[in-house]
Design an enzyme around this catalytic site. Structure first.
Site, mmCIF file in Angstrom:
data_model
loop_
_atom_site.group_PDB
_atom_site.id
_atom_site.type_symbol
_atom_site.label_atom_id
_atom_site.label_comp_id
_atom_site.label_asym_id
_atom_site.label_seq_id
_atom_site.Cartn_x
_atom_site.Cartn_y
_atom_site.Cartn_z
ATOM 1 N N CYS A 259 0.752 -1.331 0.075
ATOM 2 C CA CYS A 259 0.165 0.147 0.031
ATOM 3 C C CYS A 259 0.425 1.511 0.207
ATOM 4 C CB CYS A 259 -1.218 0.012 0.940
ATOM 5 S SG CYS A 259 0.202 -0.383 2.953
ATOM 6 N N PHE A 431 -4.607 11.655 12.571
ATOM 7 C CA PHE A 431 -5.768 12.222 12.210
ATOM 8 C C PHE A 431 -6.008 12.669 10.709
ATOM 9 C CE2 PHE A 431 -3.543 14.286 16.059
ATOM 10 C CZ PHE A 431 -4.031 13.474 17.238
#
Length: 526
Positions: A259, A431
């Site tokens: 990924c 975040f």
């Protein structure tokens, strides 16, 4: 999907009580192992980790070939490299870190005592099955945790064999029995039972978004990762030949199933022609507009990405699309004119197809790189090839990623194998990616610390804690058989506790099942 295969996946033959009972037995055995393992000193812990790393290294090539044969994609030689990198080098990286002994800070009059998580439930993907097993097992062992692995159904036979090999090596080196376990027959309800059990202390999830969200909604602590879609910017200050060579090597590594691989290449019009020539010399085929359209139609169906292309060779994909390429072509480069939801090629592609977008200015390039990650892959990874430090800083400050690889292959660099980042097969997206951790996941995330804090006043003396801590003494108590404590030294069986699922309303429970089912349905086809 074949109906018989899906029926086995959802495990319709076993009763809910039987599935829950089996999960609880495995978890109880793991909890016993974790309780005993917590007594070990640092030397004993390292010996076990080193023995397991040696076992993983010894069969890295064999399990790489078996994984490719079972799953049907990837490059065995490259998977061997990944399997080796997640063995002895991983232990070497953390050898000087101490997650066993207390840390004494005399200046602040604080003692920090390590507290392992306990029982880790680890989900592993189909794309990097053995490397992820090696990595998660060693992280657990370095921190004196027990681990139960849920292998991907598409590569479960190889995963089970590999995990059992590691378990034998650990126990031969002195680890308590049951410290490494794996589900031989993973299914949706079994995964559900483990994820929601009160005996699971933390879930270490590596997989697609639905599975990670299911882990976070399970009611247990979870460390999850999000999808990647790494942009790579080649600035006019870059050395084009070196940049092209690194990008092609990264994008073709294991046929791009990591990924962290480059997804969209962005460059400036002033150097686009030079870069294309360098890419061709490095083994890329730069597509025409017609070839790009053929790729777009093949890779993206109305239901999403064509999973038949995952981990396939560039030449195989070209043949399926009717594109004539050289037999030694390593990647396909597809020029695109925009980035966004309308351009499907600007999304993540776990295959050796690299989109190419050309801008007129650096400001536009940085804006488009930011757009790539906002489309998908927020918080994950990005790369840049440049010699101008101001451009590098501007790029890193613009893209919403927690890893920015400079002048190195992004596939290996973001994972810590071509840079000095922590080596990992679980990327924290922080975040930006709606995760609690933004750095590469390591053993430090599987241990917390109890802090003994003395009064800060000068007249409060601080004690002498040097040399105190856990030690390995005497013979181990006998391991529980099928979850039943085997001796008075083993933890007594706990009183029955209500299942975590029983505290969930039906809507939440159905959503959890739907998310897990969606993840496993999609990934089984890989």
């Amino acid at each position: 999907m074949d109906q018989a295969l899906f029926n086995s996946l959802i495990d319709i033959s076993a009763s809910p009580a039987a599935r829950k009972g089996r999960a609880e037995m495995m978890l109880e055995r793991a909890r016993w192992a974790a309780t005993v393992f917590d007594r070990y000193d640092r030397d004993a812990t390292l010996r076990i980790a080193e023995a397991v790393a040696e076992a993983a290294h010894a069969r890295a090539g064999e399990f790489a070939e078996k994984a490719v044969a079972e799953s049907g994609f990837g490059v065995a030689a490259h998977k061997k490299i990944k399997n080796e990198l997640t063995a002895k080098p991983l232990v070497a990286h953390y050898r000087d870190a101490d997650y066993v002994n207390p840390r004494v800070d005399e200046a602040r009059k604080i003692v920090e005592v390590p507290r392992p998580a306990g029982v880790i439930f680890a989900l592993t993907p189909s794309t990097n099955p053995i490397a992820t097993i090696n990595y998660k097992v060693l992280l657990a062992l370095l921190t004196r945790n027990a681990i139960v692995i849920s292998p991907h159904p598409a590569v479960k036979e190889t995963s089970v064999e590999a995990a059992e090999e590691l378990a034998r090596a650990a126990e031969a080196a002195g680890a308590p029995a049951g410290v490494i376990q794996i589900l031989a027959q993973p299914s949706i309800p079994m995964v559900e039972a483990f994820m929601t059990s009160e005996k699971t202390n933390v879930i270490l999830a590596t997989g697609g978004t639905p599975m990670v969200r299911a882990a976070y909604s399970s009611g247990n602590p979870a460390i999850g990762v999000g999808p990647g879609n790494a942009p790579v910017f080649v600035d006019e200050s870059a050395e084009m030949t070196a940049a092209a060579r690194r990008i092609v090597a990264s994008k073709s590594f294991d046929n791009s199933v990591l990924c962290t691989n480059e997804s969209v290449l962005i460059t400036l019009s002033s150097v686009a022609g030079q870069l294309k020539r360098a890419l061709k010399s490095a083994g890329a085929h730069v597509c025409s507009d017609e070839e790009t359209e053929a790729l777009r139609r093949f890779l993206f169906h109305p239901r999403g990405f064509n999973i038949e292309a995952i981990g396939r060779d560039a030449t195989w994909i070209a043949q399926e699309c009717g594109i004539r390429v050289s037999p030694d072509t390593k990647i396909l480069v597809a020029p695109i004119t925009q980035i966004g939801v309308e351009e499907r090629l600007s999304k993540e592609k776990l295959c050796p197809v690299l989109s190419l977008h050309v801008t007129e200015t650096r400001a536009q390039a940085l804006s488009q790189a930011r757009a790539v990650l906002r489309l998908t892959g927020a918080g994950h990874s990005a790369a840049i090839h440049a010699a101008d430090e101001a451009v590098i800083m501007a790029y890193a400050s613009t893209v919403e990623a927690y890893r920015v690889v400079v002048n190195a292959p992004c596939s290996q660099g973001a994972a810590g194998f071509a840079t000095n980042l922590a080596p990992t097969f679980t990327i924290g997206t922080g975040f930006f990616g709606r995760s609690s951790i933004g750095e590469n996941i390591g053993p430090q995330h599987l241990v917390h610390w109890t802090r003994i804090a003395y009064g800060s006043e000068a007249d409060v003396p601080f004690g002498n804690f040097h040399g105190l801590g856990r030690s390995f003494r005497g013979a181990l108590p006998r391991a529980p058989a099928d979850g039943v404590p085997g001796s008075a030294s083993a933890p007594s069986a706990p009183q029955p506790q209500p299942s975590a699922m029983s505290g969930m309303d039906s809507a939440t429970r159905d959503e959890l099942r739907r998310l897990i089912a969606a993840e496993l349905r999609d990934l089984l086809r890989k």
